[in-house]
Design a protein around this motif. Structure first.
Motif, short mmCIF file in Angstrom:
data_model
loop_
_atom_site.label_atom_id
_atom_site.label_comp_id
_atom_site.label_asym_id
_atom_site.label_seq_id
_atom_site.Cartn_x
_atom_site.Cartn_y
_atom_site.Cartn_z
N CYS A 170 0.83 -1.22 0.00
CA CYS A 170 0.00 0.00 0.00
C CYS A 170 0.86 1.25 0.00
N VAL A 171 1.91 1.27 0.81
CA VAL A 171 2.77 2.45 0.88
C VAL A 171 3.45 2.69 -0.46
N ALA A 172 3.88 1.62 -1.12
CA ALA A 172 4.51 1.78 -2.44
C ALA A 172 3.51 2.33 -3.45
N ARG A 173 2.25 1.97 -3.30
CA ARG A 173 1.22 2.38 -4.25
C ARG A 173 0.60 3.74 -3.91
N TYR A 174 0.32 3.98 -2.62
CA TYR A 174 -0.44 5.18 -2.22
C TYR A 174 0.35 6.15 -1.34
N GLY A 175 1.57 5.81 -0.99
CA GLY A 175 2.32 6.61 -0.03
C GLY A 175 1.86 6.28 1.38
N LEU A 176 2.57 6.80 2.35
CA LEU A 176 2.24 6.50 3.75
C LEU A 176 0.90 7.12 4.14
N GLU A 177 0.68 8.36 3.74
CA GLU A 177 -0.57 9.04 4.10
C GLU A 177 -1.79 8.36 3.47
N GLY A 178 -1.63 7.85 2.26
CA GLY A 178 -2.74 7.20 1.58
C GLY A 178 -2.97 5.76 1.99
N SER A 179 -2.11 5.24 2.84
CA SER A 179 -2.23 3.85 3.29
C SER A 179 -3.11 3.80 4.53
N THR A 180 -4.39 3.91 4.31
CA THR A 180 -5.36 3.90 5.41
C THR A 180 -5.54 2.49 5.94
N LEU A 181 -6.10 2.39 7.13
CA LEU A 181 -6.38 1.06 7.69
C LEU A 181 -7.34 0.29 6.79
N GLU A 182 -8.25 1.00 6.13
CA GLU A 182 -9.18 0.35 5.22
C GLU A 182 -8.43 -0.29 4.05
N ARG A 183 -7.51 0.47 3.46
CA ARG A 183 -6.73 -0.06 2.33
C ARG A 183 -5.83 -1.21 2.77
N ILE A 184 -5.22 -1.07 3.92
CA ILE A 184 -4.33 -2.11 4.43
C ILE A 184 -5.13 -3.39 4.69
N SER A 185 -6.28 -3.26 5.32
CA SER A 185 -7.09 -4.45 5.62
C SER A 185 -7.59 -5.10 4.34
N GLU A 186 -7.96 -4.29 3.36
CA GLU A 186 -8.40 -4.84 2.07
C GLU A 186 -7.25 -5.57 1.38
N GLU A 187 -6.07 -4.97 1.38
CA GLU A 187 -4.89 -5.58 0.75
C GLU A 187 -4.49 -6.87 1.45
#
Length: 196
Positions: A21-38
């Motif tokens: 997620c961080v590689a794709r969206y950056g640290l700020e864009g790596s929300t818990l929602e995105r992390i859990s989905e990934e």
């Protein structure tokens, strides 16, 4: 030997997802929602196994730095005794040794360090180790080079290396890889004393 605990397995799964997620969206864009989905887990499980966002970032930094230090140490151990600089440039600037996702994560952590003092100190120490190692590798082929010149060349190589893989989201790394290698060679060649 017993199976790894479910917590260790899940934490690893979550940290891998966070890194992607961080590689794709950056640290700020790596929300818990995105992390859990990934990760393929519910958000509550992400928090249960890996903690809150601050704890996740700390674990990610620890993981990335540990991995980086290990790979870099292994790379250094395989460098030859002679013509070490050429081997160094091959390692830094060939596609085989490129890891754009890793570089993007490192850059995100460096950016986030501006707002996080413990992370800043951790990333400063990591960058200093990397740059100093680069300097001492160059010194092996250039024992008469002065310290200031070696520092500048080492920092230049680190800068070219990180900049090259930071172009991955633009799909331009391959296009600029030969130029990055050539720029690094030109920089290193300034260490060779001119013959009279």
């Amino acid at each position: 030997m017993g199976r790894p605990s479910k917590k260790a397995e899940r934490t690893e799964q979550i940290l891998q997802a966070l890194q992607r997620c961080v590689a794709r969206y950056g640290l700020e864009g790596s929300t818990l929602e995105r992390i859990s989905e990934e990760a393929g887990l519910q958000r509550s499980l992400v928090r249960h196994f890996a903690g809150n966002r601050t704890e996740l970032v700390t674990q990610l930094a620890d993981r990335v730095i540990e991995r980086s230090d290990k790979q870099w140490s292994e790379f250094i151990s395989y460098l030859p005794e002679q013509d070490i600089t050429s081997a160094l440039l091959n390692g830094l600037f060939t596609e085989d040794h490129s890891d754009a996702e890793f570089v993007l994560v490192i850059e995100s952590l460096i950016f986030a360090a501006g707002q996080d003092e413990p992370l800043r100190k951790q990333m400063q120490a990591w960058m200093s180790r990397f740059t100093n190692d680069m300097k001492f590798i160059l010194l092996r082929d250039n024992p008469s080079a002065d310290d200031e010149h070696l520092n500048a060349i080492a920092f230049g190589l680190v800068s070219i290396y990180f900049n090259l893989d930071s172009l991955a989201p633009l799909n331009m790394s391959a296009q600029y890889r030969p130029s990055a290698r050539r720029a690094a060679e030109l920089l290193v060649n300034t260490l060779i004393p001119a013959t009279k």
